[in-house]
Motif scaffolding. Structure first.
Motif, mmCIF file in Angstrom:
data_model
loop_
_atom_site.group_PDB
_atom_site.id
_atom_site.type_symbol
_atom_site.label_atom_id
_atom_site.label_comp_id
_atom_site.label_asym_id
_atom_site.label_seq_id
_atom_site.Cartn_x
_atom_site.Cartn_y
_atom_site.Cartn_z
ATOM 1 N N VAL A 139 78.612 52.239 -6.541
ATOM 2 C CA VAL A 139 78.056 51.851 -7.841
ATOM 3 C C VAL A 139 78.588 52.811 -8.897
ATOM 4 O O VAL A 139 78.316 54.016 -8.846
ATOM 5 N N GLU A 140 79.353 52.254 -9.817
ATOM 6 C CA GLU A 140 79.991 53.079 -10.851
ATOM 7 C C GLU A 140 79.610 52.532 -12.227
ATOM 8 O O GLU A 140 80.162 51.531 -12.680
ATOM 9 N N LEU A 141 78.704 53.206 -12.896
ATOM 10 C CA LEU A 141 78.237 52.775 -14.210
ATOM 11 C C LEU A 141 78.606 53.823 -15.252
ATOM 12 O O LEU A 141 78.358 55.009 -15.055
ATOM 13 N N PHE A 142 79.232 53.357 -16.324
ATOM 14 C CA PHE A 142 79.397 54.234 -17.497
ATOM 15 C C PHE A 142 78.433 53.688 -18.527
ATOM 16 O O PHE A 142 78.656 52.582 -19.039
ATOM 17 N N ASN A 143 77.429 54.432 -18.848
ATOM 18 C CA ASN A 143 76.391 53.868 -19.697
ATOM 19 C C ASN A 143 75.648 55.002 -20.395
ATOM 20 O O ASN A 143 74.967 55.814 -19.752
ATOM 21 N N GLU A 144 75.793 55.039 -21.699
ATOM 22 C CA GLU A 144 75.207 56.129 -22.488
ATOM 23 C C GLU A 144 73.701 56.232 -22.270
ATOM 24 O O GLU A 144 73.145 57.332 -22.226
ATOM 25 N N GLU A 145 73.042 55.083 -22.133
ATOM 26 C CA GLU A 145 71.586 55.130 -21.958
ATOM 27 C C GLU A 145 71.206 55.751 -20.619
ATOM 28 O O GLU A 145 70.266 56.531 -20.536
#
Lengths: 276, 276
Positions: A248-254
């Motif tokens: 699982v690879e998420l780039f997410n500022e939040e």
């Protein structure tokens, strides 16, 4: 809990955690596999990272990333190849068999997508044997077409496989990430093609949420928050014979603004929710 | 100046101009063709717009847009079809033979892209004969895959043609816009397929610039500012037998903030620059 045996957390998903914090949190939530990025690993030390994770009982599923092969000038090309050789060595030190490659976009001022894609092939020809010597497979990543100009000229699985298949599968395969391929009605067939050739070298998950943020880099959605039928895509890679890690690879500022342990726990929970 | 005979300015490119201002500016810069959008046309009056443009010697190349066919509920679907019938009538009143269709994204909560694409076909089956009766051809627009979730489930020319070819070409064809297809290595072949079937119903230009703005709607680049080889794409449509208008349709906050006449003059100049 069967599913968690396949689960891997890519460290970018929880980049607010240092490597020791990540190792500890993984222990706490029964996570046994991690995907790494070169920058934080090099900052901590490659050998030191390998030791830390080994001691924590963690396996490294992928190292992100090599690539950026599309420069035209001989000096830039030589520098890119040298850097990719280092990335291969780092992957070997970390004990992962997979180096993910992001090909690079168009060089400044160029409008020649075809030429840029051909230069990716040239680089793979140089790096494939070096990777094989180090026990590392190159996973050419497909990036969503919205990155074609500035990040990755390889926009579909079909394009990636057309490139990869010029080389032995033990040297070059593809990275399939739901975020990048979910819109593509040809992708299921191309996953079957990749599986038949033993070329699914990585499988990553992220969900598609809108509106996209400025620059479209850091808007990857937490599993279940978006438009992608993750179960369907997992089904495609498994029908194609893939039994490897699901990262699982998420780039997410939040997500990055939250407590990293909490995000890891949520991600594990969402993973169970998606496939349970 | 030969090229300007093919040139059409889509009114969204200079949306700061009112319809009378647009008509006057076109006269000033020897522009003889315009593409229109329903909202400003309805605000001015459909019959009034037709008369204004006729008096100014302007031809309407396309009307944007019908579509938004992907709703599941019967009431929403009936409303969408009724609205599309009105759009067809408006196109006929304006004297344009081409209504551009943006298919719509996934309904809220749905992850079923295939189902949504099938509902587009259902709508085309209903609307095609009605359009033909009015002398209007439906141009199914391909939108970039980054819009697949929230705007248009038709993401490639191949998908659009798979849908369009279920119907007679005099009823349904495709709109080819460089902004949406430039990344796709299959698009040149699909343009040939569309041309062979007499299905290139519209050809639009915009350039691809980065970084993309938040929401990715209003970042279409002025001709020559971006990554797209416009001459190459014009070559593909012309090799496929297309001899119709070449419409420039830019959504761009920076262009909208400038003087509309100046933007029109610049666009004409860039058009000459791209093909001169």
């Amino acid at each position: 809990m069967t599913d968690l045996a396949r689960f891997s957390i890519n460290q970018m998903t929880v980049k607010q955690l240092s490597l020791p914090e990540l190792a500890q949190a993984c222990g706490e939530f029964a996570v046994t596999q991690v995907g790494l990025w070169r920058e934080p690993v090099r900052a901590y030390g490659v050998a030191e990272t390998a030791e830390l994770l080994r001691d924590a009982g963690l396996t490294v599923t992928t190292l992100c990333r090599g690539g950026f092969f599309t420069a035209i000038g001989p000096r830039e090309r030589a520098a890119a190849l040298a850097d990719n050789r280092r990335a291969i060595e780092e992957a070997a030190t970390l004990g992962t068999g997979t180096l993910v490659l992001v090909s690079g976009g168009l060089p400044a001022g160029s409008k020649d997508l075809r030429g840029a894609r051909e230069r990716v092939a040239d680089a793979l020809a140089e790096l494939g044997p070096y990777a094989e010597q180090h026990g590392v497979r190159l996973a050419l990543e497909v990036l969503h077409p919205m990155y074609a100009a500035d990040r990755c000229v390889v926009s579909t699985l079909a394009q990636a496989l057309d490139l990869a298949e010029r080389f032995p599968a033990r040297q070059v395969g593809v990275a399939v990430d739901t975020y990048h391929v979910w819109w593509d009605d040809r992708a299921p067939g191309q996953i079957a093609r990749a599986g038949a050739g033993g070329r699914i070298h990585a499988f990553q998950l992220a969900d598609w949420i809108t509106p996209l943020p400025e620059g479209v880099l850091n808007g990857r959605g937490q599993l279940g928050d978006g438009a992608i039928d993750l179960r369907e895509w997992r089904g495609y890679v498994e029908a194609a014979g893939y039994t490897g890690p699901i990262e699982v690879e998420l780039f997410n500022e939040e997500l990055w603004a939250r407590d990293g342990r909490e995000v890891l726990a949520e991600t594990v929970e969402r993973f169970h929710g998606a496939f349970g």
